[in-house]
Write a protein that holds these residues in place. Structure first.
Motif, PDB file in Angstrom:
ATOM      1  N   GLU A 161       0.644  -1.172  -0.046  1.00  0.00           N
ATOM      2  CA  GLU A 161       0.090  -0.031   0.052  1.00  0.00           C
ATOM      3  C   GLU A 161       0.947   1.209  -0.012  1.00  0.00           C
ATOM      4  OE1 GLU A 161      -2.392  -0.349   3.349  1.00  0.00           O
ATOM      5  OE2 GLU A 161      -3.942  -1.812   2.414  1.00  0.00           O
ATOM      6  N   ILE A 162       1.766   1.370   0.649  1.00  0.00           N
ATOM      7  CA  ILE A 162       2.755   2.306   0.893  1.00  0.00           C
ATOM      8  C   ILE A 162       3.586   2.676  -0.491  1.00  0.00           C
ATOM      9  CG2 ILE A 162       4.919   3.181   2.073  1.00  0.00           C
ATOM     10  CD1 ILE A 162       3.912   1.874   4.549  1.00  0.00           C
ATOM     11  N   ALA A 163       3.971   1.411  -1.031  1.00  0.00           N
ATOM     12  CA  ALA A 163       4.558   1.702  -2.418  1.00  0.00           C
ATOM     13  C   ALA A 163       3.482   2.305  -3.421  1.00  0.00           C
ATOM     14  CB  ALA A 163       5.174   0.244  -2.872  1.00  0.00           C
ATOM     15  N   GLY A 164       2.508   1.872  -3.381  1.00  0.00           N
ATOM     16  CA  GLY A 164       1.186   2.499  -4.184  1.00  0.00           C
ATOM     17  C   GLY A 164       1.302   4.030  -3.881  1.00  0.00           C
ATOM     18  N   LEU A 165       1.297   4.395  -2.724  1.00  0.00           N
ATOM     19  CA  LEU A 165       1.397   5.837  -2.520  1.00  0.00           C
ATOM     20  C   LEU A 165       2.658   6.700  -2.816  1.00  0.00           C
ATOM     21  CD1 LEU A 165       0.232   5.762   1.286  1.00  0.00           C
ATOM     22  CD2 LEU A 165      -1.276   6.512  -0.687  1.00  0.00           C
ATOM     23  N   VAL A 166       3.807   5.861  -2.823  1.00  0.00           N
ATOM     24  CA  VAL A 166       4.963   6.431  -3.408  1.00  0.00           C
ATOM     25  C   VAL A 166       4.940   6.558  -4.896  1.00  0.00           C
ATOM     26  CG1 VAL A 166       7.524   5.976  -3.934  1.00  0.00           C
ATOM     27  CG2 VAL A 166       6.426   5.615  -1.386  1.00  0.00           C
ATOM     28  N   GLU A 167       4.474   5.694  -5.674  1.00  0.00           N
ATOM     29  CA  GLU A 167       4.221   5.712  -7.095  1.00  0.00           C
ATOM     30  C   GLU A 167       3.522   6.930  -7.368  1.00  0.00           C
ATOM     31  OE1 GLU A 167       2.471   2.002  -8.269  1.00  0.00           O
ATOM     32  OE2 GLU A 167       4.554   0.915  -8.439  1.00  0.00           O
ATOM     33  N   VAL A 168       2.309   7.364  -6.601  1.00  0.00           N
ATOM     34  CA  VAL A 168       1.498   8.435  -7.214  1.00  0.00           C
ATOM     35  C   VAL A 168       2.215   9.680  -6.821  1.00  0.00           C
ATOM     36  CG1 VAL A 168      -0.742   9.721  -6.558  1.00  0.00           C
ATOM     37  CG2 VAL A 168      -0.604   7.049  -6.735  1.00  0.00           C
ATOM     38  N   ALA A 169       2.891   9.772  -5.633  1.00  0.00           N
ATOM     39  CA  ALA A 169       3.650  10.881  -5.058  1.00  0.00           C
ATOM     40  C   ALA A 169       4.651  11.211  -5.909  1.00  0.00           C
ATOM     41  CB  ALA A 169       3.952  10.409  -3.581  1.00  0.00           C
ATOM     42  N   ILE A 170       5.461  10.328  -6.742  1.00  0.00           N
ATOM     43  CA  ILE A 170       6.833  10.521  -7.584  1.00  0.00           C
ATOM     44  C   ILE A 170       6.288  11.391  -8.360  1.00  0.00           C
ATOM     45  CG2 ILE A 170       8.015   9.673  -9.095  1.00  0.00           C
ATOM     46  CD1 ILE A 170       8.290   7.187  -7.415  1.00  0.00           C
ATOM     47  N   TYR A 171       5.199  11.467  -9.217  1.00  0.00           N
ATOM     48  CA  TYR A 171       4.791  12.370 -10.166  1.00  0.00           C
ATOM     49  C   TYR A 171       4.641  13.881  -9.766  1.00  0.00           C
ATOM     50  CZ  TYR A 171       3.176   8.462 -13.245  1.00  0.00           C
ATOM     51  OH  TYR A 171       3.321   7.366 -13.956  1.00  0.00           O
ATOM     52  N   GLY A 172       4.310  14.211  -8.281  1.00  0.00           N
ATOM     53  CA  GLY A 172       4.196  15.208  -7.725  1.00  0.00           C
ATOM     54  C   GLY A 172       5.668  16.193  -7.718  1.00  0.00           C
ATOM     55  N   LEU A 173       6.782  15.396  -7.845  1.00  0.00           N
ATOM     56  CA  LEU A 173       8.057  15.997  -7.391  1.00  0.00           C
ATOM     57  C   LEU A 173       8.425  16.965  -8.464  1.00  0.00           C
ATOM     58  CD1 LEU A 173       9.978  12.553  -6.917  1.00  0.00           C
ATOM     59  CD2 LEU A 173       9.528  14.428  -5.289  1.00  0.00           C
ATOM     60  N   THR A 174       7.460  16.855  -9.728  1.00  0.00           N
ATOM     61  CA  THR A 174       7.762  17.857 -10.597  1.00  0.00           C
ATOM     62  C   THR A 174       7.395  19.567 -10.145  1.00  0.00           C
ATOM     63  OG1 THR A 174       5.516  17.657 -11.652  1.00  0.00           O
ATOM     64  CG2 THR A 174       7.593  16.523 -12.588  1.00  0.00           C
ATOM     65  N   GLU A 175       6.637  19.340  -9.042  1.00  0.00           N
ATOM     66  CA  GLU A 175       6.463  20.657  -8.440  1.00  0.00           C
ATOM     67  C   GLU A 175       7.629  21.325  -7.632  1.00  0.00           C
ATOM     68  OE1 GLU A 175       3.065  19.886  -5.636  1.00  0.00           O
ATOM     69  OE2 GLU A 175       2.029  19.260  -7.480  1.00  0.00           O
ATOM     70  N   GLU A 176       8.556  20.621  -7.637  1.00  0.00           N
ATOM     71  CA  GLU A 176       9.783  21.032  -6.652  1.00  0.00           C
ATOM     72  C   GLU A 176      10.674  21.871  -7.847  1.00  0.00           C
ATOM     73  OE1 GLU A 176      12.279  21.784  -3.828  1.00  0.00           O
ATOM     74  OE2 GLU A 176      10.653  20.480  -3.423  1.00  0.00           O
ATOM     75  N   PRO A 177      11.034  23.030  -7.783  1.00  0.00           N
ATOM     76  CA  PRO A 177      12.169  23.686  -8.426  1.00  0.00           C
ATOM     77  C   PRO A 177      13.167  22.838  -8.964  1.00  0.00           C
ATOM     78  CG  PRO A 177      11.493  25.047  -6.340  1.00  0.00           C
ATOM     79  CD  PRO A 177      11.134  23.796  -6.197  1.00  0.00           C
ATOM     80  N   ASN A 178      13.418  23.164 -10.275  1.00  0.00           N
ATOM     81  CA  ASN A 178      14.700  22.349 -10.822  1.00  0.00           C
ATOM     82  C   ASN A 178      14.394  20.697 -11.337  1.00  0.00           C
ATOM     83  OD1 ASN A 178      16.103  24.802 -10.575  1.00  0.00           O
ATOM     84  ND2 ASN A 178      16.829  24.020  -8.709  1.00  0.00           N
ATOM     85  N   VAL A 179      13.168  20.266 -10.978  1.00  0.00           N
ATOM     86  CA  VAL A 179      12.739  18.841 -11.177  1.00  0.00           C
ATOM     87  C   VAL A 179      11.819  19.109 -12.488  1.00  0.00           C
ATOM     88  CG1 VAL A 179      11.733  16.614 -10.703  1.00  0.00           C
ATOM     89  CG2 VAL A 179      13.035  18.096  -9.035  1.00  0.00           C
ATOM     90  N   PHE A 180      12.155  18.567 -13.665  1.00  0.00           N
ATOM     91  CA  PHE A 180      11.104  18.748 -14.862  1.00  0.00           C
ATOM     92  C   PHE A 180      10.646  17.579 -15.628  1.00  0.00           C
ATOM     93  CE2 PHE A 180      14.622  22.239 -14.837  1.00  0.00           C
ATOM     94  CZ  PHE A 180      13.744  23.260 -15.011  1.00  0.00           C
ATOM     95  N   LYS A 181      10.939  16.468 -14.561  1.00  0.00           N
ATOM     96  CA  LYS A 181      10.516  15.266 -15.115  1.00  0.00           C
ATOM     97  C   LYS A 181      10.594  14.279 -14.088  1.00  0.00           C
ATOM     98  CE  LYS A 181      10.323  11.508 -18.637  1.00  0.00           C
ATOM     99  NZ  LYS A 181      10.927  10.898 -19.724  1.00  0.00           N
ATOM    100  N   ALA A 182       9.491  13.406 -13.594  1.00  0.00           N
ATOM    101  CA  ALA A 182       9.580  12.502 -12.351  1.00  0.00           C
ATOM    102  C   ALA A 182       8.558  11.598 -12.855  1.00  0.00           C
ATOM    103  CB  ALA A 182       9.260  12.890 -11.029  1.00  0.00           C
ATOM    104  N   VAL A 183       9.126  10.250 -12.813  1.00  0.00           N
ATOM    105  CA  VAL A 183       8.442   9.212 -13.370  1.00  0.00           C
ATOM    106  C   VAL A 183       8.551   7.890 -12.415  1.00  0.00           C
ATOM    107  CG1 VAL A 183       7.640   9.955 -15.491  1.00  0.00           C
ATOM    108  CG2 VAL A 183       9.798   8.460 -15.263  1.00  0.00           C
ATOM    109  N   PRO A 184       7.695   6.994 -11.787  1.00  0.00           N
ATOM    110  CA  PRO A 184       8.061   5.890 -11.271  1.00  0.00           C
ATOM    111  C   PRO A 184       8.655   4.738 -12.404  1.00  0.00           C
ATOM    112  CG  PRO A 184       5.689   6.208 -11.034  1.00  0.00           C
ATOM    113  CD  PRO A 184       6.234   7.392 -11.902  1.00  0.00           C
TER     114      PRO A 184
END
Length: 113
Positions: free
Chosen positions: A64-87
């Protein structure tokens, strides 16, 4: 940019689960560990590979936690200097030493600092 710290903080904020860079000696029942596993050649942009391990008391909860991580990885693009983030895949990887359940999610980031 300390990509491991940035990713750990973002994942902790997104999932509500403690994220660390080193597995603690006294392990909580559940937590995330984040480690940089490689970087691509070139300066701008730069590709980073990370492993995010989801630790829990039960196999089901670790998944379950790994599933949350997979979804959350996409949100890393909200961080300055991160232009692509994919599980890039998740697999079961129980820890034989601690006998704690664990899943690992690989992530690919493109950053430009």
């Amino acid at each position: 940019m300390d990509v491991e710290r940035v990713v750990a903080k973002r994942l902790m904020d997104a999932t509500g689960i403690r994220a660390v860079l080193e597995v603690p000696e006294e392990r909580p029942e559940e937590f995330l560990s984040v480690e940089l596993t490689g970087t691509g050649t070139g300066l701008y942009p730069k590709t980073c590979s990370l492993a995010v391990q989801s630790w829990a008391k039960t196999r089901r909860r670790a998944a379950e936690i790994a599933g949350l991580v997979e979804v959350a990885i996409y949100g890393l693009t909200e961080e300055p200097n991160v232009f692509k983030a994919v599980p890039d895949g998740t697999y079961r990887w129980p820890d034989p030493d601690s006998r704690q359940e664990r899943y690992q999610t690989n992530a690919e980031l493109t950053i430009c600092e």
